[in-house]
Design an enzyme around this catalytic site. Structure first.
Site, PDB file in Angstrom:
ATOM      1  N   ASP A  33       0.857  -1.186   0.000  1.00  0.00           N
ATOM      2  CA  ASP A  33       0.000   0.000   0.000  1.00  0.00           C
ATOM      3  C   ASP A  33       0.894   1.237   0.000  1.00  0.00           C
ATOM      4  O   ASP A  33       1.825   1.328   0.798  1.00  0.00           O
ATOM      5  CB  ASP A  33      -0.903  -0.004   1.260  1.00  0.00           C
ATOM      6  N   ASP A  56       4.317   1.373  -4.198  1.00  0.00           N
ATOM      7  CA  ASP A  56       3.298   1.826  -5.144  1.00  0.00           C
ATOM      8  C   ASP A  56       3.142   0.763  -6.240  1.00  0.00           C
ATOM      9  O   ASP A  56       4.156   0.318  -6.800  1.00  0.00           O
ATOM     10  CB  ASP A  56       3.759   3.168  -5.743  1.00  0.00           C
ATOM     11  N   TYR A 144     -13.573   6.402 -13.740  1.00  0.00           N
ATOM     12  CA  TYR A 144     -13.386   5.365 -12.706  1.00  0.00           C
ATOM     13  C   TYR A 144     -14.066   4.057 -13.111  1.00  0.00           C
ATOM     14  O   TYR A 144     -13.472   2.974 -13.033  1.00  0.00           O
ATOM     15  CB  TYR A 144     -13.950   5.862 -11.371  1.00  0.00           C
ATOM     16  N   VAL A 174     -19.790  -0.291  -0.602  1.00  0.00           N
ATOM     17  CA  VAL A 174     -19.385  -0.926   0.650  1.00  0.00           C
ATOM     18  C   VAL A 174     -19.374   0.132   1.755  1.00  0.00           C
ATOM     19  O   VAL A 174     -18.988   1.280   1.514  1.00  0.00           O
ATOM     20  CB  VAL A 174     -17.983  -1.550   0.485  1.00  0.00           C
TER      21      VAL A 174
HETATM   22  N1  LIG Z   1     -15.811   1.399  -1.216  1.00  0.00           N
HETATM   23  C1  LIG Z   1     -16.653   0.964  -2.142  1.00  0.00           C
HETATM   24  O1  LIG Z   1     -17.864   1.106  -2.016  1.00  0.00           O
HETATM   25  C2  LIG Z   1     -16.141   0.255  -3.375  1.00  0.00           C
HETATM   26  C3  LIG Z   1     -17.059  -0.115  -4.373  1.00  0.00           C
HETATM   27  C4  LIG Z   1     -16.591  -0.758  -5.506  1.00  0.00           C
HETATM   28  C5  LIG Z   1     -15.250  -1.067  -5.633  1.00  0.00           C
HETATM   29  N2  LIG Z   1     -14.372  -0.697  -4.649  1.00  0.00           N
HETATM   30  C6  LIG Z   1     -12.957  -1.040  -4.821  1.00  0.00           C
HETATM   31  O2  LIG Z   1     -12.466  -1.612  -3.606  1.00  0.00           O
HETATM   32  C7  LIG Z   1     -11.094  -1.286  -3.447  1.00  0.00           C
HETATM   33  C8  LIG Z   1     -10.833  -0.714  -2.061  1.00  0.00           C
HETATM   34  O3  LIG Z   1     -11.548   0.523  -1.915  1.00  0.00           O
HETATM   35  P1  LIG Z   1     -11.733   1.264  -0.518  1.00  0.00           P
HETATM   36  O4  LIG Z   1     -13.118   1.788  -0.483  1.00  0.00           O
HETATM   37  O5  LIG Z   1     -11.245   0.400   0.583  1.00  0.00           O
HETATM   38  O6  LIG Z   1     -10.796   2.529  -0.719  1.00  0.00           O
HETATM   39  P2  LIG Z   1      -9.492   3.009   0.076  1.00  0.00           P
HETATM   40  O7  LIG Z   1      -9.083   4.301  -0.556  1.00  0.00           O
HETATM   41  O8  LIG Z   1      -9.733   3.001   1.539  1.00  0.00           O
HETATM   42  O9  LIG Z   1      -8.444   1.872  -0.295  1.00  0.00           O
HETATM   43  C9  LIG Z   1      -7.608   1.903  -1.425  1.00  0.00           C
HETATM   44  C10 LIG Z   1      -6.194   1.609  -0.941  1.00  0.00           C
HETATM   45  O10 LIG Z   1      -5.313   1.557  -2.065  1.00  0.00           O
HETATM   46  C11 LIG Z   1      -4.124   2.278  -1.740  1.00  0.00           C
HETATM   47  N3  LIG Z   1      -3.542   2.752  -2.994  1.00  0.00           N
HETATM   48  C12 LIG Z   1      -4.068   3.670  -3.858  1.00  0.00           C
HETATM   49  N4  LIG Z   1      -3.239   3.830  -4.908  1.00  0.00           N
HETATM   50  C13 LIG Z   1      -2.188   2.980  -4.711  1.00  0.00           C
HETATM   51  C14 LIG Z   1      -1.016   2.711  -5.454  1.00  0.00           C
HETATM   52  N5  LIG Z   1      -0.748   3.339  -6.604  1.00  0.00           N
HETATM   53  N6  LIG Z   1      -0.144   1.797  -4.965  1.00  0.00           N
HETATM   54  C15 LIG Z   1      -0.381   1.161  -3.786  1.00  0.00           C
HETATM   55  N7  LIG Z   1      -1.481   1.392  -3.038  1.00  0.00           N
HETATM   56  C16 LIG Z   1      -2.374   2.294  -3.503  1.00  0.00           C
HETATM   57  C17 LIG Z   1      -4.588   3.398  -0.821  1.00  0.00           C
HETATM   58  O11 LIG Z   1      -3.554   3.932  -0.014  1.00  0.00           O
HETATM   59  C18 LIG Z   1      -5.654   2.684   0.008  1.00  0.00           C
HETATM   60  O12 LIG Z   1      -5.109   2.064   1.152  1.00  0.00           O
HETATM   61  C19 LIG Z   1     -10.735  -0.360  -4.598  1.00  0.00           C
HETATM   62  O13 LIG Z   1     -10.144  -1.139  -5.621  1.00  0.00           O
HETATM   63  C20 LIG Z   1     -12.077   0.161  -5.080  1.00  0.00           C
HETATM   64  O14 LIG Z   1     -12.058   0.530  -6.447  1.00  0.00           O
HETATM   65  C21 LIG Z   1     -14.779  -0.032  -3.535  1.00  0.00           C
END
Ligand SMILES: NC(=O)c1ccc[n+]([C@@H]2O[C@H](COP(=O)([O-])OP(=O)(O)OC[C@H]3O[C@@H](n4cnc5c(N)ncnc54)[C@H](O)[C@@H]3O)[C@@H](O)[C@H]2O)c1
Length: 314
Positions: A33, A56, A144, A174
């Site tokens: 992360d 990253d 997105y 979520v």
């Molecule tokens: N929250 C929702 O309702 C939802 C719905 C559909 C899909 N998703 C997907 O679920 C996943 C998690 O989402 P979330 O809601 O927990 O968001 P979040 O922002 O809390 O988690 C994303 C994580 O990815 C890390 N990150 C971002 N860019 C990065 C990079 N280049 N390299 C390494 N780490 C990186 C961030 O630091 C973060 O910890 C994502 O892929 C998102 O697209 C979420």
């Protein structure tokens, strides 16, 4: 790496997944992360069992050795926001498409076992029928949505061309503890919770009659583990809805929260946001059949737990 890897494991859903993996017997979990929106604090209670790599996913040279030989890679790292992908499309594109390509490429080269990919219900866009099923043609309405859909296609192609096992789970709105409410890009329920506890009205974009299939984070984490265990011959290369199967409008949701808290606060309304989908509801039949999906938390129970968490931390 001979332990499960979670990219984005310091984020909202990723950290819940790490806790679920450990609770179900994983001895350790590796997290990759870059801590852009994730926080080490999200892993506080389990920090001793987590190897955290602040890497990253766009940096292939640093990423690839970490995925070598991993039995399962849960790929959740992304910039997960519709409005941000519209206002700043380049960083989203790089993290969500280039980063996903890097993860898949490193898994093939490093002979990783299976990739569970966090796809998104936003890929559906505005379909004519509800609930939305995996057989419907996607109609992404934002960068997105298109980026997450591209990740799914990449997963399926890596399965057919290189034999990498992949399962894409389309998450539907979520919610739960640790969702960060602090930015205008934050998930709607985290903002509702914060506003409710501050006794301030939320700003709802549009008329509030848009609806969402809100899914509690622990049910999503559980499904990720089920997708990792399901027979590869049945599930590999496929896409599954990871929703709850219910649907609530934003107006209903705010009223429900106010009732739970014993207050009456009228929301404020702003202009609709570009890229917003009108209605969202998952047909979960395929995930139930092939993955054993069985959400345990009703919407109200999830709201109650989440509200208590925000009350104790905000
Ligand atoms: N929250 C929702 O309702 C939802 C719905 C559909 C899909 N998703 C997907 O679920 C996943 C998690 O989402 P979330 O809601 O927990 O968001 P979040 O922002 O809390 O988690 C994303 C994580 O990815 C890390 N990150 C971002 N860019 C990065 C990079 N280049 N390299 C390494 N780490 C990186 C961030 O630091 C973060 O910890 C994502 O892929 C998102 O697209 C979420």
């Amino acid at each position: 790496m001979n332990i499960a890897v979670v990219t984005g494991g310091a984020g909202f859903i990723g950290s819940a997944l790490v806790r679920t993996l450990l609770a179900q017997g994983a001895p350790r979990v590796a997290v990759i992360d870059n801590l852009s929106s994730g926080k080490e604090a999200n892993l506080a209670e389990v920090r001793g069992s987590v190897d955290l790599y602040a890497v990253d996913i766009r940096d292939y040279a640093r990423l690839a050795p970490l995925l070598k030989g991993a039995p399962v890679v849960y790929h959740l790292a992304a910039i997960p926001s519709v409005p941000r992908s519209i206002s700043e499309p380049a960083p989203s594109h790089e993290a969500n498409i280039d980063g996903t390509f890097n993860v898949l490429r490193a898994c093939v080269e490093g002979r990783a076992g299976r990739v569970i990919y966090a796809a998104s219900s936003s890929a559906y866009g505005d379909t004519e029928a509800l609930p939305k099923s995996e057989t419907m043609a996607p109609r992404p309405k934002s960068p997105y949505a298109l980026q997450k859909l591209t990740g799914e296609y990449y997963c399926a192609v890596f399965t057919s061309c290189y034999g990498l096992e992949t399962v894409s789970l389309r998450f539907f709105n979520v919610f739960g503890p640790r969702q960060d409410p602090s930015s205008p890009y934050s998930g709607v329920l985290s903002i509702f919770m914060k506003r409710l506890l501050e006794r301030r009205p939320p700003v709802i974009f549009g008329d509030g009659e848009q609806s969402r299939d809100f899914t509690y984070v622990e049910d999503v984490a559980e499904l990720c583990l089920k997708a990792a265990r399901a027979p590869g011959a049945t599930v590999s290369g496929h896409v599954y809805n990871a929703g709850n199967g219910c649907r609530y409008t934003l107006n209903e949701t705010w009223r429900l929260l106010c009732r739970m808290e014993g207050v009456e606060i009228q929301p404020e309304y702003g202009p609709p946001r570009p890229g917003d989908v009108r209605h969202s509801q998952a047909d979960t039949a395929a995930a139930v059949r092939d993955l054993g999906h069985a959400p345990r938390f009703s919407f109200e129970e999830g709201l109650r737990r989440t509200l208590e968490w925000y009350r104790s931390t905000l």
